[in-house]
Each structure stands twice: as C-alpha cells, then as structure tokens.
Enzyme design. Structure first.
Site, PDB file in Angstrom:
ATOM      1  N   LYS A 181      32.211  77.413  72.991  1.00  0.00           N
ATOM      2  CA  LYS A 181      30.922  77.810  73.811  1.00  0.00           C
ATOM      3  C   LYS A 181      29.643  77.024  73.494  1.00  0.00           C
ATOM      4  CE  LYS A 181      29.139  81.404  76.179  1.00  0.00           C
ATOM      5  NZ  LYS A 181      29.723  81.891  77.470  1.00  0.00           N
ATOM      6  N   SER A 199      31.738  83.265  82.184  1.00  0.00           N
ATOM      7  CA  SER A 199      31.088  84.016  81.112  1.00  0.00           C
ATOM      8  C   SER A 199      30.809  85.266  81.484  1.00  0.00           C
ATOM      9  CB  SER A 199      29.836  83.386  80.660  1.00  0.00           C
ATOM     10  OG  SER A 199      29.400  83.883  79.204  1.00  0.00           O
TER      11      SER A 199
END
Length: 615
Positions: A215, A410
């Site tokens: 991430k 996401s």
C-alpha cells in the site's frame, strides 16, 4: 482665445474638457447599452434554438447520413467515461473555449452505429494525441477492430503519433504518416514525486498508519524514495500491460513482430526519420494531410472534396443504446467514476450514488444492474455505504454485474467484489486491497512562522491536533481502527469472490494487478467490455436477447450553460466584439455567464486533519 467674464480662460478650457468627458461617458453608456441589447437578442435566439433540447425528449433524434460516407474518428483531447455536465469557469467564458472531453461510451456507441450503417463505407482515424488511460484506449481499439470485422476499410493518419495513437491505429488497414512526422514509442512508465525533504524544510511532518506491505499511495509524504515492494509491483504491472499492448499491436500490424515495439522503444525511435519508420514497417505510406481526402475518396468512389464525414458523436444520436428508460425489461448501466468521497461535487459521492442504487433496486422496470467502475478508491466510509446499497440491490433477486474501466482498485474494488460476475478490460488496474490513514502535523511550520500553538483540553488524549504529533496511545488506537477496516475489507472480498479469508490476505496487502493477472487470481471473472457485461446481465436475468433495453444512470441531461457553450458562446463573443471593436470585456462576459448559468458548479478543497483512505 475668447474670454468670458464668467469663465476665465483656464475654467473655459476645463469646461470644454468636462464637456468632452461627459460626451465620451455618454458614448460609452450608449455603446455598452447597445452591446447589452445585442447580447440579449443573440441570447434569446440561442435560447429559442436550444430550449427544445433542454425540455424535450432526446429519444427519436435522428441524423441523416449521406450515401457512401466515412466515419471520422478524431483521437485528440481528453476522453472520459461518460458525458459530464459543463463546468462554468472564468477562463472558459472569457476565452470562448467551449471544448468538452469526449465520452468513451458515446465513441463506442457511434462506432457501433457506423459498423451497422449501410451508408458508412469506411473509417478515417485522425491521430491527435489522446489524453486517456490504456484501458480506455483499448476499448476504442476493440471498437475499431469490431468495425473492421464488417469488411469496411479503416485508414489512419498522423502528423505526430503518440503511443496511444499508435495503439488504436494499429487496427487500421493502412497507417499514413506525414513525411515530416514522427512516432513516439517509449514503453509504459511513470514518475512519482517524493516530498519528505520538502515537508521537512517547511516544518510539516506526516504520520502514516496503514495495512498492506504494497500500500504505497502515501509513501511520497513519508519517504524520499520508492520502497522495494512499491517498485516491484509497478515493475510487474507495467510489464504485464506492455506485453499486452505489444501483442495487440503485432496482431493488428502483421508486418511487425511481437518484439518490434520493445526494440523501437529501446532504440529511441521517436527521433528516427519518417523513412526509417516506414522501412521498419510501422507505417504504410508517407503523405501530407491534404492528400488524405483523395485517398479516402478512392475507398468510397468519390472525389476528395465530395467525401462526407460523420463523427461517432453524430452517429450516436441515431442510437437508443443507453436511453431506453421506458422499457419494462431494462438493464441499468450505472456509472461510478472518480474518487469515492462524501458530499463531493466531483467523483463518486456516496450520498448521491446510494439513493440511485436504491431507486434502481426498487424500480420494477430494472431487471439487472451493470455497475461501470472507474475509480482508484477513496473514502472507506463512502465505499462501505455504496457496498451496502449494492447488497440491498442483490437482495431483490436481481443480477448485479461489474464492468471495470481504467481503474477499479482499493475502494473501487470494495464496491465491485460482491458482483455476480466481474468483467475487466485487459488493461484495467485493480486490486489494491488495503487501507491507510495519513495524519499531518504542522507544529514545525507554525514555529517557523513565529506561531506557538498552546492547547488546553479536558481530555488531551482524545484530540489529534494538526499542531502536534499523535501520541503512541493515539497511534495504537488508530492502528486498531485501520486494522478493523482492513478486516472488513478482507471479509467482504472473501464472501464476494467465494474465497477463504487466508487466501485473500495472501493476494491483498495493498497490491495492484493488471486485469490479466487478476483473472488468474480470481479477483475478476472475465476480460470484456461494457457490452459483454450487459449481455451477461440480461441473460442472467432471463431476458430475451433482442427484447431488453439499456438505460444509463445517472441520467445525463445538458444544462443551459452546456448548450450555450456548444452553440452560442462563439456567436455571442463575435457579436459583442463587432460592437466594441475588440473582444468583450472579461467582466461583461463573466456577468452574462453568471446570469445564464442555471446551476453553477463550485469545487472546493477541504483540509481534513484525519483521512481514512481506501485508495
């Protein structure tokens, strides 16, 4: 000089100057009044011309296409998913620049109409540096290939050809390049700017709380260089995309090997001569643009000057695809594009999208839903609200299908993962199952500016201030909150994709994937277009192949300013300019636009002390 006893010479001169001033002032008033009168007259004419379009029904609009005509595909400017209302801004009004982005769904629909039209005999692609992501360009390329499958010729021309141009044009029967032109083939890549040193210099510190090794969206604010995992995932992503593009170009250009694009990029082909490009097989002929009319004319059996061209946007007016709102067997195509947020004027606002999904769930005419997702993510809260609304839609027993565009990552994947079937473009970027929170502290900046923050609170441990770093206790609480959100994300993916949570965790960690790899990992079900998703949804809903209608949501209807820009702004500017002898005063145009604009659109930036982001 005459001297009047009541007006000495000096005062007489001043009186003449004063008289001249008032005459000039009166002249200015008259000129301004005439300008405003003409402005109103022209505005009324324009209003009469467009009011029917604002209040009328778009169904039934038809464009007469002449015999032996050519479809003109102009690859230039920005390409977005679906038509967007025009935004009023000062420079647009002052300069008269009324260009709007091209809508992908309109382009594809128009190309489909051109394929089916007996009057359209060929397609002419004018390459002009399109501003679009790879998946969008691939959707256009596939539409061109479908057009070509009808047996109609496709020719492409460019003065200067970018990789995006060439990717689409590779489906042409012939590619023509200006003798003084060039082709820019440089592979796929990107540059990320890192800001930690800059933030340190100005006294701003960023604290990151996240879940997911890969991430990396917040990395630029806490580091000066890209992390190993971030670089590794981008290497894989770009390599997969570049391999697909190379294979697709080679498939269209039989004279090129699968490795030709890669070799061209390595050899810096951009600055090779057009003759070198021709000899290497990248183009078929070197011609000037003025010669193209005759070349196209030969295809349809006409003189170059007599060839009639029609754009996809024009042909799309003959189609009812996406506008069949009255059909009782309806597949709703709902567009969700942009970042996910709450109370946002742009992107995906959960407070606007959730009621739309609810309405579709309760509409008896809607038998199935295709959610077209083009989003890199956003707010966790917003993603969760949209996800719950989609669950409600499914609870009605109606098929729910997802079609992925450039991105469905996401938060974009959060709202997609429970679909009955997920279609992705081969160049879609998806995955990125992870969550982060980013917390700024500007205490150092305040002190550099001579400001000393002093805080008094009954419960200091519960306050996260922009003027202090989070305490360890606060960070522990925040990390638990982020971990909980990540667990909910994992559970939702596991349930929607029918996987074990342990397996989801293995492929999550915030990692992004190209759709081809995502297909192997079962994050998506098939590679295909919006049309493929619609056909599947209709079949799953048990609707007859030729009996259902397609309706696009949210319903797009141009506002007044939209049409004024397209049909009246240039005329207004020219008319006012003729009276004034120059372009109208900016203030006058701005005030006129303010009056004519029905629903002004405002964009504002909100500074949040706390951001929980699924991007």
């Amino acid at each position: 000089m005459h001297s009047d006893p009541l007006f000495p010479n000096g005062l007489f001169i001043h009186f003449k100057m004063l008289k001249k001033f008032f005459l000039n002032l009166l002249s200015s008033f008259v000129g301004a009044w005439m300008a405003m009168v003409l402005f109103c007259v022209v505005a009324v004419v324009v209003v009469i011309g467009v009011v029917a379009r604002l209040g009328g029904d778009d169904e039934g609009v038809s464009t007469k296409v002449g015999k032996d005509s050519v479809l003109l595909l102009d690859l230039s400017g920005s390409i977005v998913e679906t038509p967007e209302p025009g935004l009023l801004d000062f420079m647009t009004v002052a300069t008269g620049n009324s260009e709007k982005p091209t809508a992908l769904n309109v382009l594809v629909d128009g190309i489909r109409e051109g394929k089916d039209s007996r009057e359209i005999k060929a397609m002419y692609i004018k390459c002009g540096h399109p501003q679009a992501s790879p998946a969008t360009l691939n959707a256009i390329r596939m539409a061109v290939a479908d057009f070509k499958s009808s047996g109609k010729k496709v020719y492409a021309y460019a003065d200067m050809m970018t990789m995006g141009d060439y990717f689409v044009a590779s489906q042409s029967d012939s590619i023509f390049l200006n003798p003084g032109g060039m082709i820019d083939i440089s592979g796929i890549g990107g540059t990320t700017l890192y800001f930690k040193d800059l933030l340190d210099k100005i006294g701003v510190k960023m604290t990151l709380v996240k879940v997911g090794t890969f991430k990396s969206a917040a990395e630029p604010y806490i580091s000066n260089e890209m992390s190993g995992p971030a670089r590794a995932q981008l290497d894989t992503l770009y390599s997969d995309m570049w391999k697909y593009i190379g294979n697709a170009v080679s498939e269209g250009r039989k004279a090129l090997s699968k490795d030709a694009l890669n070799e061209a990029a390595d050899e810096f082909i951009t600055f090779k001569t057009s003759r070198d490009v021709l000899d290497a097989g990248f183009v078929d002929r070197l011609v000037y643009e003025r010669q193209m009319d005759d070349i196209i004319g030969n295809i349809v059996g006409k003189d170059g000057d007599d060839v009639k061209y029609y754009t996809p946007q024009t042909l799309a007016e003959n189609s009812n695809w996406g506008g069949d709102y009255s059909n009782s067997d309806q597949v709703a195509v709902l567009y969700a594009t942009g970042e996910i947020a709450e109370n946002s004027k742009n992107g995906i606002d959960c407070y606007r999208l959730v009621p739309q999904i609810t309405d579709l769930a309760e509409d008896d005419n809607v038998k199935a839903l295709v959610l077209r997702v083009n989003s890199p993510g956003g707010s966790v809260f917003g993603s969760e609200q949209i996800g719950e609304a989609l669950d409600y839609f499914k609870s009605k027993g109606k098929p729910f299908v997802v079609s992925m565009g450039d991105y469905a990552a996401s938060g974009g994947y959060w709202i997609s993962c429970t679909a009955d079937r997920i279609f992705a473009d081969p160049l879609t970027v998806t995955g990125s199952i992870g969550i982060f929170g980013l917390f700024p502290s500007a205490e150092g900046l305040a002190r550099k500016l001579g400001v000393t923050p002093q805080t008094v609170s009954t419960n200091p441990g519960r306050t996260i201030s922009i003027f202090s770093d989070p305490t360890q206790q606060q960070l522990d609480v925040l990390q638990n909150y982020i971990d909980d959100g990540y667990s909910r994300f994992i559970k939702r993916v596991a349930k929607g994709r029918k996987m074990k949570e342990s397996r989801v965790r293995q492929i999550a960690e915030g990692r992004v994937y190209c759709a081809g790899l995502a297909l192997k990992l079962k994050l998506v079900d098939a590679l295909g277009s919006v049309d493929d998703a619609v056909a599947y949804a209709a079949e799953k809903a048990g609707m007859a192949k030729d009996g259902y209608g397609v309706a696009i949501y949210p319903k797009y209807k141009p506002d007044f300013w939209d049409i004024m820009k397209a049909e009246g702004l240039d005329q207004l500017n020219q008319s006012l300019g003729q009276i004034a002898g120059q372009r109208p005063e900016s203030a006058l145009i701005y005030e006129a636009a303010r009056i004519l604009k029905r629903e002004p659109v405002q964009a504002r930036m909100t500074c949040l002390l706390y951001t929980s982001d699924a991007a």
